[in-house]
Write a protein that holds these residues in place. Structure first.
Motif, PDB file in Angstrom:
ATOM      1  N   UNK A   1      -6.508 128.702  72.696  1.00  0.00           N
ATOM      2  CA  UNK A   1      -6.312 129.003  74.357  1.00  0.00           C
ATOM      3  C   UNK A   1      -4.841 128.947  74.520  1.00  0.00           C
ATOM      4  N   UNK A   2      -4.422 129.651  75.724  1.00  0.00           N
ATOM      5  CA  UNK A   2      -3.035 129.952  76.096  1.00  0.00           C
ATOM      6  C   UNK A   2      -2.748 129.023  77.243  1.00  0.00           C
ATOM      7  N   UNK A   3      -1.930 128.056  77.110  1.00  0.00           N
ATOM      8  CA  UNK A   3      -1.492 126.900  77.990  1.00  0.00           C
ATOM      9  C   UNK A   3       0.022 126.768  77.853  1.00  0.00           C
ATOM     10  N   UNK A   4       0.606 126.149  78.959  1.00  0.00           N
ATOM     11  CA  UNK A   4       2.007 126.069  78.788  1.00  0.00           C
ATOM     12  C   UNK A   4       2.356 124.820  77.909  1.00  0.00           C
ATOM     13  N   UNK A   5       1.451 123.954  77.700  1.00  0.00           N
ATOM     14  CA  UNK A   5       1.781 122.621  76.979  1.00  0.00           C
ATOM     15  C   UNK A   5       0.686 122.240  76.374  1.00  0.00           C
ATOM     16  N   UNK A   6       0.871 121.239  75.361  1.00  0.00           N
ATOM     17  CA  UNK A   6      -0.362 120.836  74.559  1.00  0.00           C
ATOM     18  C   UNK A   6      -1.271 119.918  75.143  1.00  0.00           C
ATOM     19  N   UNK A   7      -1.032 119.247  76.296  1.00  0.00           N
ATOM     20  CA  UNK A   7      -1.805 118.401  77.040  1.00  0.00           C
ATOM     21  C   UNK A   7      -2.725 119.286  77.761  1.00  0.00           C
ATOM     22  N   UNK A   8      -2.175 120.663  78.405  1.00  0.00           N
ATOM     23  CA  UNK A   8      -3.031 121.719  79.084  1.00  0.00           C
ATOM     24  C   UNK A   8      -3.848 122.102  78.125  1.00  0.00           C
ATOM     25  N   UNK A   9      -3.367 122.543  76.743  1.00  0.00           N
ATOM     26  CA  UNK A   9      -4.412 122.925  75.678  1.00  0.00           C
ATOM     27  C   UNK A   9      -5.527 122.322  75.345  1.00  0.00           C
ATOM     28  N   UNK A  10      -5.176 120.914  75.212  1.00  0.00           N
ATOM     29  CA  UNK A  10      -6.388 119.810  74.803  1.00  0.00           C
ATOM     30  C   UNK A  10      -7.230 119.763  76.085  1.00  0.00           C
ATOM     31  N   UNK A  11      -6.805 119.948  77.455  1.00  0.00           N
ATOM     32  CA  UNK A  11      -7.756 119.940  78.506  1.00  0.00           C
ATOM     33  C   UNK A  11      -8.759 121.257  78.303  1.00  0.00           C
ATOM     34  N   UNK A  12      -8.036 122.199  78.172  1.00  0.00           N
ATOM     35  CA  UNK A  12      -9.002 123.652  77.994  1.00  0.00           C
ATOM     36  C   UNK A  12     -10.030 123.237  76.973  1.00  0.00           C
ATOM     37  N   UNK A  13      -9.579 122.901  75.780  1.00  0.00           N
ATOM     38  CA  UNK A  13     -10.333 122.811  74.453  1.00  0.00           C
ATOM     39  C   UNK A  13     -11.561 121.850  74.762  1.00  0.00           C
ATOM     40  N   UNK A  14     -11.295 120.749  75.731  1.00  0.00           N
ATOM     41  CA  UNK A  14     -12.204 119.797  76.000  1.00  0.00           C
ATOM     42  C   UNK A  14     -13.323 120.170  76.900  1.00  0.00           C
ATOM     43  N   UNK A  15     -12.847 121.190  77.718  1.00  0.00           N
ATOM     44  CA  UNK A  15     -13.746 121.901  78.547  1.00  0.00           C
ATOM     45  C   UNK A  15     -14.784 122.835  77.916  1.00  0.00           C
ATOM     46  N   UNK A  16     -14.200 123.221  76.828  1.00  0.00           N
ATOM     47  CA  UNK A  16     -15.143 124.290  76.053  1.00  0.00           C
ATOM     48  C   UNK A  16     -15.783 123.723  75.194  1.00  0.00           C
TER      49      UNK A  16
ATOM     50  N   UNK B   1       7.662 117.353  71.625  1.00  0.00           N
ATOM     51  CA  UNK B   1       7.855 116.002  70.782  1.00  0.00           C
ATOM     52  C   UNK B   1       6.592 115.683  69.819  1.00  0.00           C
ATOM     53  N   UNK B   2       7.035 115.014  68.950  1.00  0.00           N
ATOM     54  CA  UNK B   2       5.722 114.642  68.068  1.00  0.00           C
ATOM     55  C   UNK B   2       4.690 113.811  68.569  1.00  0.00           C
ATOM     56  N   UNK B   3       5.180 112.795  69.589  1.00  0.00           N
ATOM     57  CA  UNK B   3       4.277 112.064  70.192  1.00  0.00           C
ATOM     58  C   UNK B   3       3.139 113.167  70.888  1.00  0.00           C
ATOM     59  N   UNK B   4       3.503 114.120  71.589  1.00  0.00           N
ATOM     60  CA  UNK B   4       2.698 114.917  72.118  1.00  0.00           C
ATOM     61  C   UNK B   4       1.849 115.555  71.287  1.00  0.00           C
ATOM     62  N   UNK B   5       2.047 116.038  70.089  1.00  0.00           N
ATOM     63  CA  UNK B   5       1.381 116.639  69.048  1.00  0.00           C
ATOM     64  C   UNK B   5       0.492 115.608  68.450  1.00  0.00           C
ATOM     65  N   UNK B   6       0.715 114.470  68.370  1.00  0.00           N
ATOM     66  CA  UNK B   6      -0.195 113.403  67.910  1.00  0.00           C
ATOM     67  C   UNK B   6      -1.290 113.215  68.898  1.00  0.00           C
ATOM     68  N   UNK B   7      -0.955 113.026  70.046  1.00  0.00           N
ATOM     69  CA  UNK B   7      -1.942 112.603  71.009  1.00  0.00           C
ATOM     70  C   UNK B   7      -2.973 113.907  71.378  1.00  0.00           C
ATOM     71  N   UNK B   8      -2.329 115.138  71.146  1.00  0.00           N
ATOM     72  CA  UNK B   8      -3.282 116.339  71.267  1.00  0.00           C
ATOM     73  C   UNK B   8      -4.219 116.502  70.095  1.00  0.00           C
ATOM     74  N   UNK B   9      -3.498 116.154  68.949  1.00  0.00           N
ATOM     75  CA  UNK B   9      -4.496 116.236  67.616  1.00  0.00           C
ATOM     76  C   UNK B   9      -5.564 115.145  67.634  1.00  0.00           C
ATOM     77  N   UNK B  10      -5.252 113.849  67.973  1.00  0.00           N
ATOM     78  CA  UNK B  10      -6.425 113.017  68.123  1.00  0.00           C
ATOM     79  C   UNK B  10      -7.265 113.298  69.052  1.00  0.00           C
ATOM     80  N   UNK B  11      -7.002 113.899  70.289  1.00  0.00           N
ATOM     81  CA  UNK B  11      -7.975 114.327  71.329  1.00  0.00           C
ATOM     82  C   UNK B  11      -8.946 115.459  70.755  1.00  0.00           C
ATOM     83  N   UNK B  12      -8.404 116.361  70.201  1.00  0.00           N
ATOM     84  CA  UNK B  12      -9.168 117.525  69.420  1.00  0.00           C
ATOM     85  C   UNK B  12     -10.058 116.914  68.434  1.00  0.00           C
ATOM     86  N   UNK B  13      -9.681 115.849  67.498  1.00  0.00           N
ATOM     87  CA  UNK B  13     -10.623 115.275  66.794  1.00  0.00           C
ATOM     88  C   UNK B  13     -11.751 114.844  67.311  1.00  0.00           C
TER      89      UNK B  13
END
Length: 298
Positions: free
Chosen positions: A278-293, A24-36
């Motif tokens: 990163x290889x993760x099942x969803x956007x939130x998990x991807x963002x978590x791994x990127x935050x860790x790195x 969903x678009x909302x998940x993409x928005x949240x992930x993009x803001x976190x990465x930024x």
């Protein structure tokens, strides 16, 4: 200032690739803001033929963020007319000055045939496609900040086309020696953005299992196989999803320090910018791994 100069200034050294299935678009928005907020310089998204159309997706992410550069890795040239590619890229670059990079790719024969189209020579098709894009420039908006046009180029002929007809190349998932060779072919004045994996796993069997599940080396007609053969890997090493040596060369795994070291090797070999996937099942998990790195990579 040229598109290459602008991109080098704005991209920084490390970005991310969000290569996940439909969400969903909302998940993409949240992930993009976190990465930024983490401090990465870019977000790159991919495209098949159908599904998550890349320019629409990038416009959603651009509206949700403030400064991060957004790129197509890649916009599939079989998915649209070349004038539409040029127009869409120009509109985004005009709307979000300095925040857009266009990566164009020719996909693979199997995927193109599945879409109902007839696969032709990738090199000829890309060259003709660039002709069509160039012919459409005058009908498109003129962005305040020029955007770079990059080509997903693995082999020498495609990299030659990237050097002659684009602002640089956008290879992915290849060993460090490929990055070094790509820089030599492109020369110093072209942009080299390299897509690289990050697998946070220190157990070799677990890490290699995650890498093999991508099936990178098992797709019929895979350009990755051809490129790896050109680097000296034989058929035995490339069979059955790749030997441990091949997997270790193409995929970056280990703890944060090990991954940082491998990413730095690509920068030292001539990459201007590395997009970390990163290889993760969803956007939130991807963002978590990127935050860790992020502390290690940035």
């Amino acid at each position: 200032m040229t598109a290459v100069d602008e991109a080098r200034k704005r991209l920084g050294r490390i970005g991310v690739g969000l290569m996940t299935p439909i969400a969903p678009a909302g998940e993409w928005r949240r992930a993009a803001r976190r990465v930024e907020e983490m401090g990465y310089g870019s977000i790159w998204v991919n495209e098949a033929i159908g599904g998550r159309e890349v320019f629409t997706q990038l416009s959603v992410l651009a509206a949700a963020t403030e400064r991060i550069v957004l790129g197509s890795a890649v916009a599939n040239l079989w998915a649209r007319h070349p004038a539409t590619m040029q127009g869409a890229a120009s509109v985004l670059a005009d709307a979000y000055p300095g925040r857009f990079a266009l990566g164009v790719g020719v996909s693979m024969g199997m995927l193109v045939e599945q879409s109902g189209q007839k696969w032709t020579s990738p090199l000829d098709r890309t060259r003709e496609y660039f002709d069509g894009m160039d012919a459409a420039v005058d009908a498109a908006p003129v962005p305040e900040v020029p955007f770079p046009r990059l080509l997903a180029a693995l082999g020498p002929k495609m990299q030659g086309l990237a050097r002659d007809r684009a602002d640089g190349a956008l290879p992915a998932m290849m060993p460090v020696e490929h990055t070094r060779t790509a820089r030599e072919r492109l020369g110093p004045d072209k942009l080299l953005v390299v897509g690289q994996s990050a697998i946070l796993a220190t157990d070799p069997e677990q890490a290699r299992g995650i890498a093999r599940r991508t099936q990178l080396l098992e797709m019929p007609g895979s350009p990755y196989l051809r490129s790896l053969r050109s680097l000296g890997y034989d058929d035995a090493a490339l069979a059955a999803g790749g030997s441990d040596e091949v997997i270790d060369a193409c995929f970056n795994w280990g703890d944060e320090t090990a991954i940082r070291t491998r990413i730095q090797e690509h920068l030292d070999a001539g990459a201007d910018h590395v997009s970390v996937m990163v290889f993760a099942p969803d956007l939130a998990s991807s963002a978590d791994q990127l935050d860790h790195l992020a502390p290690a990579l940035l």
